[in-house]
Motif scaffolding. Sequence first.
Motif, PDB file in Angstrom:
ATOM      1  N   VAL A 144      -8.839   1.387   7.461  1.00  0.00           N
ATOM      2  CA  VAL A 144      -7.802   0.716   8.256  1.00  0.00           C
ATOM      3  C   VAL A 144      -8.414  -0.471   9.001  1.00  0.00           C
ATOM      4  CG1 VAL A 144      -6.268   0.980  10.259  1.00  0.00           C
ATOM      5  CG2 VAL A 144      -6.363   2.790   8.519  1.00  0.00           C
ATOM      6  N   LEU A 145      -9.579  -0.235   9.609  1.00  0.00           N
ATOM      7  CA  LEU A 145     -10.242  -1.297  10.380  1.00  0.00           C
ATOM      8  C   LEU A 145     -10.631  -2.476   9.486  1.00  0.00           C
ATOM      9  CD1 LEU A 145     -12.455   0.983  12.655  1.00  0.00           C
ATOM     10  CD2 LEU A 145     -10.614  -0.520  13.446  1.00  0.00           C
ATOM     11  N   ASP A 146     -11.040  -2.161   8.274  1.00  0.00           N
ATOM     12  CA  ASP A 146     -11.454  -3.224   7.352  1.00  0.00           C
ATOM     13  C   ASP A 146     -10.270  -4.131   6.999  1.00  0.00           C
ATOM     14  OD1 ASP A 146     -13.789  -4.228   6.293  1.00  0.00           O
ATOM     15  OD2 ASP A 146     -13.493  -3.314   4.331  1.00  0.00           O
ATOM     16  N   VAL A 147      -9.100  -3.529   6.823  1.00  0.00           N
ATOM     17  CA  VAL A 147      -7.891  -4.335   6.581  1.00  0.00           C
ATOM     18  C   VAL A 147      -7.593  -5.195   7.811  1.00  0.00           C
ATOM     19  CG1 VAL A 147      -5.376  -4.255   6.261  1.00  0.00           C
ATOM     20  CG2 VAL A 147      -6.864  -2.706   4.938  1.00  0.00           C
ATOM     21  N   LYS A 148      -7.602  -4.555   8.977  1.00  0.00           N
ATOM     22  CA  LYS A 148      -7.230  -5.274  10.204  1.00  0.00           C
ATOM     23  C   LYS A 148      -8.229  -6.370  10.565  1.00  0.00           C
ATOM     24  CE  LYS A 148      -4.580  -1.856  12.821  1.00  0.00           C
ATOM     25  NZ  LYS A 148      -4.367  -1.535  14.250  1.00  0.00           N
ATOM     26  N   LEU A 149      -9.494  -6.168  10.212  1.00  0.00           N
ATOM     27  CA  LEU A 149     -10.523  -7.172  10.522  1.00  0.00           C
ATOM     28  C   LEU A 149     -10.159  -8.528   9.919  1.00  0.00           C
ATOM     29  CD1 LEU A 149     -13.284  -7.790  11.814  1.00  0.00           C
ATOM     30  CD2 LEU A 149     -14.374  -6.988   9.695  1.00  0.00           C
ATOM     31  N   GLY A 150      -9.505  -8.484   8.755  1.00  0.00           N
ATOM     32  CA  GLY A 150      -9.082  -9.720   8.099  1.00  0.00           C
ATOM     33  C   GLY A 150      -8.040 -10.506   8.886  1.00  0.00           C
ATOM     34  N   TYR A 151      -7.393  -9.870   9.830  1.00  0.00           N
ATOM     35  CA  TYR A 151      -6.344 -10.532  10.632  1.00  0.00           C
ATOM     36  C   TYR A 151      -6.791 -10.811  12.059  1.00  0.00           C
ATOM     37  CZ  TYR A 151      -3.326  -9.155   6.796  1.00  0.00           C
ATOM     38  OH  TYR A 151      -2.764  -9.024   5.564  1.00  0.00           O
ATOM     39  N   LEU A 152      -7.968 -10.308  12.429  1.00  0.00           N
ATOM     40  CA  LEU A 152      -8.356 -10.344  13.841  1.00  0.00           C
ATOM     41  C   LEU A 152      -8.370 -11.757  14.421  1.00  0.00           C
ATOM     42  CD1 LEU A 152      -9.216  -8.744  16.336  1.00  0.00           C
ATOM     43  CD2 LEU A 152     -11.581  -8.845  15.513  1.00  0.00           C
ATOM     44  N   GLU A 153      -8.958 -12.705  13.688  1.00  0.00           N
ATOM     45  CA  GLU A 153      -9.039 -14.075  14.215  1.00  0.00           C
ATOM     46  C   GLU A 153      -7.643 -14.639  14.504  1.00  0.00           C
ATOM     47  OE1 GLU A 153     -11.768 -16.430  15.017  1.00  0.00           O
ATOM     48  OE2 GLU A 153     -12.357 -14.365  15.367  1.00  0.00           O
ATOM     49  N   ALA A 191      -5.093   1.193   1.345  1.00  0.00           N
ATOM     50  CA  ALA A 191      -6.476   1.476   1.770  1.00  0.00           C
ATOM     51  C   ALA A 191      -6.637   2.961   2.119  1.00  0.00           C
ATOM     52  CB  ALA A 191      -6.845   0.601   2.966  1.00  0.00           C
ATOM     53  N   ILE A 192      -5.658   3.507   2.830  1.00  0.00           N
ATOM     54  CA  ILE A 192      -5.727   4.932   3.192  1.00  0.00           C
ATOM     55  C   ILE A 192      -5.640   5.789   1.925  1.00  0.00           C
ATOM     56  CG2 ILE A 192      -4.502   6.824   4.366  1.00  0.00           C
ATOM     57  CD1 ILE A 192      -3.730   4.788   6.564  1.00  0.00           C
ATOM     58  N   GLY A 193      -4.755   5.391   1.012  1.00  0.00           N
ATOM     59  CA  GLY A 193      -4.598   6.129  -0.246  1.00  0.00           C
ATOM     60  C   GLY A 193      -5.900   6.193  -1.028  1.00  0.00           C
ATOM     61  N   ALA A 194      -6.631   5.080  -1.039  1.00  0.00           N
ATOM     62  CA  ALA A 194      -7.894   5.031  -1.793  1.00  0.00           C
ATOM     63  C   ALA A 194      -8.919   6.003  -1.193  1.00  0.00           C
ATOM     64  CB  ALA A 194      -8.440   3.609  -1.800  1.00  0.00           C
ATOM     65  N   VAL A 195      -8.998   6.074   0.127  1.00  0.00           N
ATOM     66  CA  VAL A 195      -9.949   6.986   0.771  1.00  0.00           C
ATOM     67  C   VAL A 195      -9.621   8.433   0.389  1.00  0.00           C
ATOM     68  CG1 VAL A 195     -10.845   7.852   2.977  1.00  0.00           C
ATOM     69  CG2 VAL A 195     -10.330   5.405   2.719  1.00  0.00           C
ATOM     70  N   ILE A 218     -11.122   7.032   6.677  1.00  0.00           N
ATOM     71  CA  ILE A 218      -9.763   6.500   6.827  1.00  0.00           C
ATOM     72  C   ILE A 218      -9.737   5.448   7.930  1.00  0.00           C
ATOM     73  CG2 ILE A 218      -7.415   7.104   7.588  1.00  0.00           C
ATOM     74  CD1 ILE A 218      -7.599   9.626   5.886  1.00  0.00           C
ATOM     75  N   GLN A 219     -10.383   5.744   9.047  1.00  0.00           N
ATOM     76  CA  GLN A 219     -10.407   4.756  10.141  1.00  0.00           C
ATOM     77  C   GLN A 219     -11.111   3.476   9.691  1.00  0.00           C
ATOM     78  OE1 GLN A 219      -8.398   5.421  12.273  1.00  0.00           O
ATOM     79  NE2 GLN A 219      -8.281   7.650  12.118  1.00  0.00           N
ATOM     80  N   ALA A 220     -12.232   3.644   8.980  1.00  0.00           N
ATOM     81  CA  ALA A 220     -12.989   2.470   8.528  1.00  0.00           C
ATOM     82  C   ALA A 220     -12.138   1.615   7.585  1.00  0.00           C
ATOM     83  CB  ALA A 220     -14.278   2.909   7.831  1.00  0.00           C
ATOM     84  N   SER A 223       3.652  -5.333   9.532  1.00  0.00           N
ATOM     85  CA  SER A 223       3.230  -6.618   8.963  1.00  0.00           C
ATOM     86  C   SER A 223       2.073  -6.472   7.970  1.00  0.00           C
ATOM     87  CB  SER A 223       2.854  -7.592  10.089  1.00  0.00           C
ATOM     88  OG  SER A 223       1.611  -7.224  10.649  1.00  0.00           O
ATOM     89  N   ILE A 224       1.417  -5.304   7.956  1.00  0.00           N
ATOM     90  CA  ILE A 224       0.261  -5.110   7.060  1.00  0.00           C
ATOM     91  C   ILE A 224       0.379  -3.787   6.296  1.00  0.00           C
ATOM     92  CG2 ILE A 224      -1.390  -6.521   8.382  1.00  0.00           C
ATOM     93  CD1 ILE A 224      -2.369  -3.956   9.736  1.00  0.00           C
ATOM     94  N   LYS A 225       1.613  -3.254   6.240  1.00  0.00           N
ATOM     95  CA  LYS A 225       1.852  -1.897   5.734  1.00  0.00           C
ATOM     96  C   LYS A 225       1.287  -1.663   4.335  1.00  0.00           C
ATOM     97  CE  LYS A 225       5.696   1.395   5.121  1.00  0.00           C
ATOM     98  NZ  LYS A 225       5.169   1.966   3.894  1.00  0.00           N
ATOM     99  N   GLU A 226       1.571  -2.593   3.433  1.00  0.00           N
ATOM    100  CA  GLU A 226       1.138  -2.369   2.051  1.00  0.00           C
ATOM    101  C   GLU A 226      -0.378  -2.225   1.942  1.00  0.00           C
ATOM    102  OE1 GLU A 226       2.570  -5.011  -1.153  1.00  0.00           O
ATOM    103  OE2 GLU A 226       4.527  -4.718  -0.178  1.00  0.00           O
ATOM    104  N   GLU A 227      -1.073  -3.141   2.590  1.00  0.00           N
ATOM    105  CA  GLU A 227      -2.545  -3.112   2.534  1.00  0.00           C
ATOM    106  C   GLU A 227      -3.107  -1.844   3.180  1.00  0.00           C
ATOM    107  OE1 GLU A 227      -4.977  -6.938   3.297  1.00  0.00           O
ATOM    108  OE2 GLU A 227      -2.971  -7.330   4.071  1.00  0.00           O
ATOM    109  N   VAL A 228      -2.550  -1.485   4.325  1.00  0.00           N
ATOM    110  CA  VAL A 228      -3.054  -0.314   5.047  1.00  0.00           C
ATOM    111  C   VAL A 228      -2.770   0.955   4.248  1.00  0.00           C
ATOM    112  CG1 VAL A 228      -2.656   1.156   7.073  1.00  0.00           C
ATOM    113  CG2 VAL A 228      -2.977  -1.300   7.368  1.00  0.00           C
ATOM    114  N   ASP A 229      -1.555   1.088   3.738  1.00  0.00           N
ATOM    115  CA  ASP A 229      -1.202   2.298   2.987  1.00  0.00           C
ATOM    116  C   ASP A 229      -2.088   2.434   1.752  1.00  0.00           C
ATOM    117  OD1 ASP A 229       0.704   2.663   4.871  1.00  0.00           O
ATOM    118  OD2 ASP A 229       2.442   2.324   3.566  1.00  0.00           O
TER     119      ASP A 229
END
Length: 366
Positions: A237-246, A21-25, A233-235, A13-19
Amino acid sequence: MIKFLDLYKQYQSIKEEVDSAIGAVIRESAFIGGKYVHAFEEHFADYLGVDYCIGVGNGTDALEIAIEALNLPAGSEILVPANSFIASAEAVTRVGHKVVFCDCNEDDYTISIEDLENRITDRTAAVIAVHLYGHPCDMDRLQEIANRFNLRIIEDCAQAHGARYRDRSVGTIGDIAAFSFYPGKNLGAYGDGGAITTNDESLAILCRKIANHGRIEKYNHEFEGRNSRLDGIQAAVLDVKLGYLEQWIDTRIQIADHYNENLSGIDPLKTQVRRSWVRHAYHLYVVRTANRDELKQFLLDNNIQSGIHYPISLPKLKAYQYCQQASEDMKANQFDRELLSLPMGEHLEIAEATIVTNKLNQFFKK
Ligand SMILES: *Cc1c(COP(=O)(O)O)cnc(C)c1O
C-alpha cells in the motif's frame, strides 16, 4: 462537512492500484518480509536520498529501536521537545534513558535551540529532533551544538514525510531517523507501520537485527532482540502511495499558502511561521489564538472539523509528573491552550479552504 482528513476519498482516487497491490501480496503469501517490503524500503530510501531504510512495526518502535542502536550509556539524558506526541518521549524512557523536556519556538513551534542548549549537562547524550507538523527543525544550528557537546541526533520524522531542510529531505540529516506510517500521516498505511533511516551502515545493520530477534539469518540469533516488522500488505500500500506523495504535499502547500494569505489580517490569530529554508510538508496546519476552544466550537457549528495538537503539553501529562517540568515557564506549557489545527490534506479543494478562512475572519469580526 469540511473534513479534517478524508482517507476514504484518497482511497477512491487510487483504488485500482491499491486493490491490485494488496491482491498480489495475498496471492504470493508475502505477508512478512519478502519482496514487497524490500521494494518499499528501497523506494523510500531513494525518495529520501538516504542509504538505508528498515521497515518496522510502527513509528514508536522506529524511535525506540533507533535510540537503542545508538548504544548510549544507560540513564543518559535525552533532550525532547515539550510540544510533541508522547511517542517522542516514551521511546527515550523505554530504552532506559532520561527525558529532559525543552521548550518550543514561539513562531514555528519546533524545538527551541536556545532552550535546548541551556539544558545540556555532562549526562546529555542525544536530542530528539521532531519535525513537528511537518516543519523541519533548524538542523544546522542543532548539528553545530551536537558537534560541540558530542550529542547524537535522532530525527522524529513521523509528521514530516516529504519535508526538506534546505535541499535535503528530513530523515537523512541526523545520525538516525524514525518515520511513522500511521494511517493519518502524510504517507499512511492501512494499519500500523514505521521505518528507520540512516546513512550509517553499522547502525542500519544493528537496527535490522534488533527489530528481528537479534538475527539476520533464520535461527542464528546473535542477541535478544524483539519483533517489530513492516508487513507485506502495508508495504505494498505504501509503495503505491509513495508515487503520489510529492503531488499530495504540493496540494497541502497550496492549501497552506491560501490559508496564510487569507488569515494574515487577523490580529488575534497567529499563523505558523514558515522558515525560508524549509519545504514544509504540512502534516498539520496550526493557528494559535487565546480563544481557541470557542473558535473550535464555532467552526464545528459551521460544519468545519478541526483538531488540537496537542491539548496537554508533554510535561503536564500525568505520565511525566515525575519529570517535574509541568510548572516550568515554557511556551509549550501555555500553547497547549491556544493551538488549533485546521483541515489539511490533499482531499481539500481551494474553495473549501476559502470557506474555512471566511469563517475564521467572521469569528474574529464578532
Ligand atoms: C505519530 C507520531 C509518532 C508515533 O508513530 P506511531 O506509528 O503511531 O507509533 C511519533 N512521533 C510523532 C511526532 C508522531 O506524530
